[in-house]
Design a protein around this motif. Structure first.
Motif, PDB file in Angstrom:
ATOM      1  N   ARG A  89      38.532 -26.820 -13.774  1.00  0.00           N
ATOM      2  CA  ARG A  89      37.302 -27.507 -14.184  1.00  0.00           C
ATOM      3  C   ARG A  89      36.257 -26.571 -14.781  1.00  0.00           C
ATOM      4  N   LEU A  90      36.674 -25.684 -15.685  1.00  0.00           N
ATOM      5  CA  LEU A  90      35.701 -24.858 -16.406  1.00  0.00           C
ATOM      6  C   LEU A  90      35.148 -25.663 -17.578  1.00  0.00           C
ATOM      7  N   ILE A  91      33.954 -25.318 -18.004  1.00  0.00           N
ATOM      8  CA  ILE A  91      33.321 -26.053 -19.100  1.00  0.00           C
ATOM      9  C   ILE A  91      33.476 -25.285 -20.404  1.00  0.00           C
ATOM     10  N   LYS A  92      34.098 -25.945 -21.377  1.00  0.00           N
ATOM     11  CA  LYS A  92      34.327 -25.321 -22.684  1.00  0.00           C
ATOM     12  C   LYS A  92      32.994 -25.145 -23.411  1.00  0.00           C
ATOM     13  N   GLY A  93      32.950 -24.150 -24.299  1.00  0.00           N
ATOM     14  CA  GLY A  93      31.704 -23.897 -25.024  1.00  0.00           C
ATOM     15  C   GLY A  93      30.734 -23.058 -24.213  1.00  0.00           C
ATOM     16  N   ARG A  94      31.095 -22.775 -22.962  1.00  0.00           N
ATOM     17  CA  ARG A  94      30.278 -21.931 -22.094  1.00  0.00           C
ATOM     18  C   ARG A  94      31.065 -20.672 -21.759  1.00  0.00           C
TER      19      ARG A  94
END
Ligand code: ADP
Ligand code: MG
Length: 222
Positions: A89-94
Motif C-alpha cells: 500500500r505505497l502511494i505512487k507519485g510520492r
C-alpha cells in the motif's frame, strides 16, 4: 498486550475463519503464525488490528477491547500498531520518505521532526540511498522495506507483518524476517505470518502458532 479468549470469527457469508482461539501475547514477544493458504492467518491479524471483530469470545489488544461501538478508540489503538500489509500500500507519485511520513502524519509532530523520524526509519531498513526515489521506481524488495520503515517510524508497541516472506527466495526471506525481528524490544512485540513452513527450522526464538482450519496449536521455539 493481546488477550484472546475463545475467539471465533465468522464472516457474513458464513465462512468460519477462526474457531475458538485462545492466545496471549506479552510485550517483547516474537510470534510466527504459519499455516496453509486460507487457514485464517490474515483473519487473525485483522482481528488484532480491529478491522474485524470477533463474532464470539473476547479479544483485547493493548487493553482495548475489540468490540463494535468503539470505533474511535480502536482507531486510536492503531497508532500503536505498525502494520506491514501483504500488498504494501505505497502511494505512487510520492517518494520513499513521503510514504513513510504519511504513515506517521497522525502523530501530530512538527514537519521537520516527522521527516527526521521517517529518514531514520528508512536508514534502519537499509534504504538511506532511496529516500528521494518515487514509489513506482522502487523494486519489489525496496517497496517492502519502505512498508516496514513506515510501520516502525511510529515506534509501535505491536508490529504485525502479513506474509512478508511471500515472493522471496529463502535467503531474502530470512533477511526480511531478521530485519522485522530486530525491531522487537522489551516493549514491542512482533507478529509475523508466513505460509513458508520450510523456513520454520531457521526460527531460533519466539513462539510458533500453527493455524489450520481456523484452529491454532502453539509451540515454543529454540
Ligand atoms: P490466510 O491468510 O491463512 O490465507 P485468511 O484469513 O485470508 O487465510 O482466510 C481464512 C478463510 O476466511 C478463508 O476460507 C477465506 O476464504 C475466508 N475469508 C477471508 N476473508 C473473508 C471475507 N472478507 N469474507 C468471507 N470470507 C473470507
Ligand atoms: Mg493471508
Amino acid at each position: 498486550m493481546i488477550e484472546a479468549k475463545n475467539v471465533s470469527l465468522k464472516y457474513s457469508d458464513g465462512t468460519i475463519a477462526l474457531n475458538d482461539i485462545n492466545l496471549q501475547v506479552e510485550p517483547g514477544e516474537l510470534i510466527y503464525i504459519t499455516g496453509p493458504s486460507g487457514s485464517g492467518k490474515t483473519s487473525l491479524l485483522k482481528l488484532f488490528m480491529g478491522v474485524e471483530y470477533p463474532t464470539s469470545g473476547s479479544l483485547a489488544v493493548l487493553k482495548q477491547p475489540i468490540i463494535r461501538g468503539q470505533a474511535s478508540k480502536i482507531r486510536k489503538l492503531r497508532r500503536s500498531i505498525g502494520p506491514v500489509f501483504q500488498e504494501f500500500r505505497l502511494i505512487k507519485g510520492r517518494t520513499a520518505v513521503e510514504n513513510v511520513m504519511l504513515g506517521i502524519r497522525f502523530l501530530n509532530i512538527p514537519q521537520k521532526q516527522m521527516k527526521e523520524d521517517a529518514i531514520n526509519a528508512l536508514v534502519k531498513v537499509g534504504l538511506k540511498h532511496k529516500i528521494s526515489t518515487l514509489a513506482e521506481n522502487l523494486s519489489w524488495g525496496e517497496c517492502q522495506r519502505v512498508a516496514i520503515a513506515r510501520a516502525i517510524a511510529r515506534q509501535p508497541l505491536l508490529i504485525l507483518a502479513d506474509e512478508p516472506t511471500g515472493n522471496l527466495d529463502k535467503d531474502n526471506a530470512l533477511n526480511i524476517l531478521e530485519l522485522l525481528t530486530s525491531f522487537k524490544d522489551k516493549n514491542t512485540a512482533v507478529i509475523i505470518t508466513t505460509h513458508a513452513t520450510h523456513l520454520i527450522e531457521s526460527f531460533k526464538e519466539g513462539k510458533l502458532i500453527c493455524v489450520s482450519n481456523g484452529s491454532i496449536r502453539q509451540e515454543r521455539l529454540g
